[in-house]
Design a protein around this motif. Structure first.
Motif, PDB file in Angstrom:
ATOM      1  N   UNK A 143       0.814  -1.215   0.000  1.00 32.82           N
ATOM      2  CA  UNK A 143       0.000   0.000   0.000  1.00 32.82           C
ATOM      3  C   UNK A 143       0.846   1.262   0.000  1.00 32.82           C
ATOM      4  N   UNK A 144       0.155   2.394  -0.250  1.00 30.97           N
ATOM      5  CA  UNK A 144       0.823   3.700  -0.192  1.00 30.97           C
ATOM      6  C   UNK A 144      -0.221   4.759   0.179  1.00 30.97           C
ATOM      7  N   UNK A 145      -1.035   4.415   1.193  1.00 35.09           N
ATOM      8  CA  UNK A 145      -2.164   5.297   1.542  1.00 35.09           C
ATOM      9  C   UNK A 145      -1.935   6.108   2.805  1.00 35.09           C
ATOM     10  N   UNK A 146      -0.690   6.137   3.294  1.00 31.44           N
ATOM     11  CA  UNK A 146      -0.406   6.938   4.479  1.00 31.44           C
ATOM     12  C   UNK A 146      -1.120   6.475   5.731  1.00 31.44           C
ATOM     13  N   UNK A 147      -1.600   5.225   5.722  1.00 31.93           N
ATOM     14  CA  UNK A 147      -2.356   4.719   6.866  1.00 31.93           C
ATOM     15  C   UNK A 147      -3.757   5.268   6.958  1.00 31.93           C
ATOM     16  N   UNK A 148      -4.226   5.948   5.916  1.00 33.06           N
ATOM     17  CA  UNK A 148      -5.568   6.547   5.953  1.00 33.06           C
ATOM     18  C   UNK A 148      -6.648   5.477   6.037  1.00 33.06           C
ATOM     19  N   UNK A 156     -11.768   7.484  12.016  1.00 37.70           N
ATOM     20  CA  UNK A 156     -11.357   8.778  11.487  1.00 37.70           C
ATOM     21  C   UNK A 156     -12.127   9.067  10.205  1.00 37.70           C
ATOM     22  N   UNK A 157     -12.627  10.278  10.066  1.00 36.63           N
ATOM     23  CA  UNK A 157     -13.433  10.660   8.905  1.00 36.63           C
ATOM     24  C   UNK A 157     -12.614  11.584   8.007  1.00 36.63           C
ATOM     25  N   UNK A 158     -12.512  11.217   6.747  1.00 33.91           N
ATOM     26  CA  UNK A 158     -11.819  12.027   5.745  1.00 33.91           C
ATOM     27  C   UNK A 158     -12.840  12.603   4.773  1.00 33.91           C
ATOM     28  N   UNK A 159     -12.721  13.905   4.502  1.00 39.16           N
ATOM     29  CA  UNK A 159     -13.644  14.566   3.567  1.00 39.16           C
ATOM     30  C   UNK A 159     -12.858  15.339   2.518  1.00 39.16           C
ATOM     31  N   UNK A 160     -13.450  15.421   1.328  1.00 39.39           N
ATOM     32  CA  UNK A 160     -12.835  16.226   0.266  1.00 39.39           C
ATOM     33  C   UNK A 160     -13.309  17.672   0.386  1.00 39.39           C
ATOM     34  N   UNK A 161     -12.941  18.514  -0.567  1.00 38.93           N
ATOM     35  CA  UNK A 161     -13.265  19.941  -0.496  1.00 38.93           C
ATOM     36  C   UNK A 161     -14.756  20.221  -0.565  1.00 38.93           C
ATOM     37  N   UNK A 162     -15.518  19.255  -1.110  1.00 40.21           N
ATOM     38  CA  UNK A 162     -16.972  19.424  -1.207  1.00 40.21           C
ATOM     39  C   UNK A 162     -17.713  18.829  -0.022  1.00 40.21           C
ATOM     40  N   UNK A 163     -16.956  18.329   0.941  1.00 34.69           N
ATOM     41  CA  UNK A 163     -17.580  17.764   2.128  1.00 34.69           C
ATOM     42  C   UNK A 163     -17.979  16.306   2.005  1.00 34.69           C
ATOM     43  N   UNK A 164     -17.569  15.659   0.920  1.00 35.46           N
ATOM     44  CA  UNK A 164     -17.904  14.252   0.732  1.00 35.46           C
ATOM     45  C   UNK A 164     -16.937  13.362   1.519  1.00 35.46           C
ATOM     46  N   UNK A 165     -17.491  12.403   2.243  1.00 34.67           N
ATOM     47  CA  UNK A 165     -16.687  11.465   3.004  1.00 34.67           C
ATOM     48  C   UNK A 165     -16.177  10.350   2.095  1.00 34.67           C
ATOM     49  N   UNK A 166     -14.901   9.981   2.250  1.00 38.56           N
ATOM     50  CA  UNK A 166     -14.352   8.876   1.466  1.00 38.56           C
ATOM     51  C   UNK A 166     -13.176   8.254   2.207  1.00 38.56           C
ATOM     52  N   UNK A 167     -12.793   7.071   1.776  1.00 42.90           N
ATOM     53  CA  UNK A 167     -11.644   6.374   2.341  1.00 42.90           C
ATOM     54  C   UNK A 167     -10.486   6.532   1.356  1.00 42.90           C
TER      55      UNK A 167
END
Length: 382
Positions: A143-148, A156-167
């Motif tokens: 992998x190369x996902x920074x442990x995300x 842990x919740x990750x969101x993009x600039x539009x507020x969409x949650x994704x892994x």
């Protein structure tokens, strides 16, 4: 009691002889040789792992406990059977059991798309079963996902600039704009995390996760640049959202940046693998009445003195005044300065008479047994 008749104690702490024997098998052969020479001896076996594949088995062999199996998300988001070790209230997790390089066989190699989500599922399950300490071994990742992915599985919740949650995975780490770690912090309340990390690579740059390790995982030059850019952007957002700067921390580039993710999202401490093992076994207490410590690895050369396992053991043993003997399949060159790092002597198991590598490999087990027997006789321990 006659002191010469007292029970003699030996500690075995070999690394694997890569390509021939794992550390557990090396311990078994060493133990057999010692007991043949000194049937009344006490032999303590602690096979050493570096955090990659086999780490859980080594810990369970050394400390007891049980292997817990469960179904998790594999690197390609498929369901896969995995495991971790439970020793009292300590869980030992090897990331390779859920996001390992060997798991890509037959599925293709692409570190831009693989995830560490399953590693987080292993940790979450362990905490749910009462683990108060997590030992996380880094090594052998695809992998190369920074442990995300790991962090996402733990809340842990990750969101993009539009507020969409994704892994996030390697190809879209640069899209992360907001990070909420409260779920992971709640999960790990009262739980400590130690990471076995035997490399000092930073997250980004020419010595970073992408440039050094991603080509081994299937990345071409263009992908390497993309992955490195995304890790750098991810580090910037991580610092902004968490206040933790992971960019240049030694070891942050381990396992596709999982070292960085463990620091930022799990509140982990990055430690040399051998120090984790020595601390867990209460090394200084165990060696007080020890006659000899045996360690070793497949090949020993001048670089071994800058390594982790043999030198880590030697230095701690030197402070305790216990001799350390290293046994290697081959000694590549004359080694000076052994005593400086706590090594009393080093022995080679290969007699140097074989006509091919295959012949040498076919005799490596009997050669190790023979060498150990010779050491015992030479040292007057039989």
């Amino acid at each position: 009691m006659d002191k010469n008749k007292e029970k003699k104690k030996y500690l075995l702490m070999p690394d694997s002889f890569k390509g021939t024997m794992d550390a557990i098998e090396v311990c078994s052969i060493m133990r057999s040789a010692i007991l043949e020479c000194d049937p009344g001896a006490e032999v303590v076996s602690v096979p050493v792992a570096d955090g990659g594949e086999g780490t859980v088995d080594c810990f369970l062999s050394a400390f007891g406990g049980e292997k817990r199996k469960l179904t998790v998300t594999g690197p390609w988001r498929e369901k896969t059977e995995s495991f971790y070790g439970m020793i009292g209230d300590t869980a030992v997790v090897e990331m390779a059991a859920a996001a390992g390089f060997s798991m890509t066989r037959g599925k293709g190699r692409d570190p831009s798309k693989t995830t560490t989500y399953g590693v987080g599922e292993l940790i979450r399950d362990a905490v749910g079963r009462g683990a108060k300490k997590i030992i996380l071994g880094l090594g052998g990742s695809c992998t190369n996902d920074g442990g995300a992915g790991m962090a996402a599985a733990m809340g842990t919740v990750f969101k993009d600039r539009d507020g969409n949650t994704f892994v996030p995975v390697g190809e879209d780490l640069g899209k992360v704009a907001h990070i909420d770690c409260r779920g992971t912090e709640k999960l790990l309340s009262g739980v400590s995390v130690e990471v076995m990390c035997d490399i000092d690579n930073p997250l980004c740059g020419m010595r970073g996760a992408a440039h050094v390790f991603a080509p081994q995982k299937g990345a071409d030059a263009d992908m390497v640049r993309m992955l490195d850019d995304n890790l750098r952007a991810f580090a910037d957002v991580t610092e902004k959202e968490t206040g933790i700067d992971v960019l240049d921390v030694p070891g942050s580039g381990a396992a596709g940046g999982m070292g960085a993710g463990a620091l930022a999202f799990l509140g982990a401490e990055l430690k040399q693998g051998i120090d984790v093992i020595l601390d867990m076994m209460r090394f200084e207490d165990i060696v007080k009445d020890c006659r000899i410590i045996f360690t070793g690895e497949g090949q020993f050369d001048s670089q071994s003195l800058g390594g982790k396992v043999v030198v880590g053991i030697g230095r701690r043993a030197k402070k305790a005044g216990v001799p350390v003997i290293a046994v290697a399949g081959r000694i590549k060159e004359k080694i000076d300065g052994l005593s400086d790092v706590g090594l009393t002597a080093i022995y080679q198991t290969d007699p140097g008479t074989y006509g091919s590598r295959n012949e040498m490999l076919s005799h490596c087990r009997e050669d190790l047994f023979r060498t150990m027997t010779e050491i015992m006789v030479e040292r007057g321990t039989s």
